[in-house]
Scaffold this active site. Sequence first.
Site, PDB file in Angstrom:
ATOM      1  N   ARG A 100       0.810  -1.231   0.000  1.00 25.79           N
ATOM      2  CA  ARG A 100       0.000   0.000   0.000  1.00 25.79           C
ATOM      3  C   ARG A 100       0.840   1.277   0.000  1.00 25.79           C
ATOM      4  O   ARG A 100       0.334   2.373  -0.214  1.00 25.79           O
ATOM      5  CB  ARG A 100      -0.962  -0.006   1.198  1.00 25.79           C
ATOM      6  CG  ARG A 100      -2.230  -0.793   0.911  1.00 25.79           C
ATOM      7  CD  ARG A 100      -3.131  -0.885   2.108  1.00 25.79           C
ATOM      8  NE  ARG A 100      -2.609  -1.825   3.095  1.00 25.79           N
ATOM      9  CZ  ARG A 100      -3.057  -1.905   4.352  1.00 25.79           C
ATOM     10  NH1 ARG A 100      -3.998  -1.088   4.766  1.00 25.79           N
ATOM     11  NH2 ARG A 100      -2.549  -2.791   5.178  1.00 25.79           N
ATOM     12  N   TYR A 140      30.042  34.109  -3.301  1.00 31.79           N
ATOM     13  CA  TYR A 140      30.228  32.658  -3.308  1.00 31.79           C
ATOM     14  C   TYR A 140      31.618  32.366  -2.755  1.00 31.79           C
ATOM     15  O   TYR A 140      32.619  32.857  -3.284  1.00 31.79           O
ATOM     16  CB  TYR A 140      30.098  32.089  -4.728  1.00 31.79           C
ATOM     17  CG  TYR A 140      30.498  30.630  -4.738  1.00 31.79           C
ATOM     18  CD1 TYR A 140      29.768  29.690  -4.000  1.00 31.79           C
ATOM     19  CD2 TYR A 140      31.631  30.185  -5.426  1.00 31.79           C
ATOM     20  CE1 TYR A 140      30.149  28.353  -3.965  1.00 31.79           C
ATOM     21  CE2 TYR A 140      32.009  28.844  -5.398  1.00 31.79           C
ATOM     22  CZ  TYR A 140      31.272  27.943  -4.654  1.00 31.79           C
ATOM     23  OH  TYR A 140      31.649  26.624  -4.601  1.00 31.79           O
TER      24      TYR A 140
END
Length: 487
Positions: A16, A373
């Site tokens: 299920r 960065y």
Amino acid sequence: MDDLTVIVLAAGGGTRMKSKTMKVLHEVGGRSMIGHVLVAVKAMEPRRVVAVVGHQREQVGPHIQALLPEVVLAVQETQDGTGHAVRVAMDALQEQVGEVTGTVVVAAGDTPLLTGESLRAFVAEHEAAQRAVSILSGVVPDPFGYGRIVRNAEGDVEAIVEEKDASPEQREISEINSGILAFDTHFLVSALPRIGNDNAKGEYYLTDAVQLAQDDGLTVGAYPIDDVAQTEGANDRAQLAELGRELNRRVVTRWMRDGVTVMDPATTWIDADVVLAPDVTILPGTQLLGATMVAEDAVIGPDTTLKDCEVGVGARVVRTHGELAVLGERATVGPFSYLRPGTRLGAGGKIGAFVETKNAEIGEGSKVPHLSYVGDAEIGRGSNIGAGTIFANYDGTTKHRTTVGDGAKTGSNNTFVAPVSIGDGAMTGGGTVVRQDVPPGALAVSAGPQRNLEGHVARRSATARPTDGEPQTDPGVGQPPPGGPQS
Ligand code: UD1
Ligand code: CA
């Protein structure tokens, strides 16, 4: 509890879930369901643990072994019922460790809320009562699907009757078998070969051992657990989410009781293995995942996700996504920062708005405040990285490192083309592209001298005469001025 064997059943398919991942491997609270069960099992300090695997055992077996290396794996080739599964487990034990004595506890692998304390209390009760079989039972509002505990007029347990085999009156019984059972091992070994499969499902029901114990004149009892949620399993993803939410509610509540301020428990998610100190504050929309640790007085959130991070005393993390990052005392991060693995920010340091970091060690008091960065970098103490700086770590084939010393002040909009190093106390001008090492104390500049073209704007408007509403393009627009940097 000195001679305890635990059998964890995990051979069933779990269709299920509609998943390529086995049911017991689905996660809630940062652990697989079976991972939660194994934590509870380990808390009992059993002498041996056997896991019965079948469906997708090439997935499930290694997962269990990673969590519990000493586990005995028993393979159930076909899922012929819980009685058959336990028999397979006992056979594997017999073969691998020899004669088993004492108590055997059987549990399922899909009950993530189960705690070690509940298991311990159950086994202690079973052993004190010297029963052949004890059932951890629960009273539930909707008993559909469960085995019902049938008691006689005296209240003694007579049998467990499965849903499909139950009479209409038996189906009214709201006391159910949680699936967690404790056995006297001698009795279990004698009972297993006597369990048949003459029932509605044609399976070998472990629960038939109850009847066999009665036949042998042995005692059977059921021990109801107040907190039935602990015995609930997830069969589909809707139930998985419900159990996950309930688990989270419990975890968050426990941390609040331990001195953590949680402004909005409903939007705060804390994984089971996270560790928080008293006086941590968590603001709405925050997820603390994996093995994250947060020290005293730190404030996390709002809208922050930290996975496997370590946050120091008094640090502040706002609207941030972080993974495998270590933040020092009083460090500040965010808003809108992205901390990737290997980020280490020193005490009092800062990673500011729209900054991404990776494999970056940023020393005590150093700051990367804006729009940058920082990848594969080592920055010393007390340095300041200008707004909009890119640590260009990748040359198209290989990653390289950049080092910045102590007390350096770099200008805005710089590019550091790695491998390169900037010495202690050095400076760089705005827009510098650093391709060569900068010695300590030096100022590096790389942009060409500025040229001003006098009267250029007026000349340009004179040539731009729109006709028929069509704007005309100035042939000079978009072209660099002669002698500019691109020529
Ligand atoms: C079982 C109990 C039922 C109880 C319920 C609680 C029996 C006969 N019934 O029913 O009384 O109320 O659990 O959830 O025991 N498994 C195997 N191999 C098998 C069959 C099952 O490993 O051959 C494992 C399953 O993966 C699962 C557990 O055993 O983890 C329970 O099996 P399941 O089929 O869910 O039993 P239920 O019919 O729910
Ligand atoms: Ca079940």
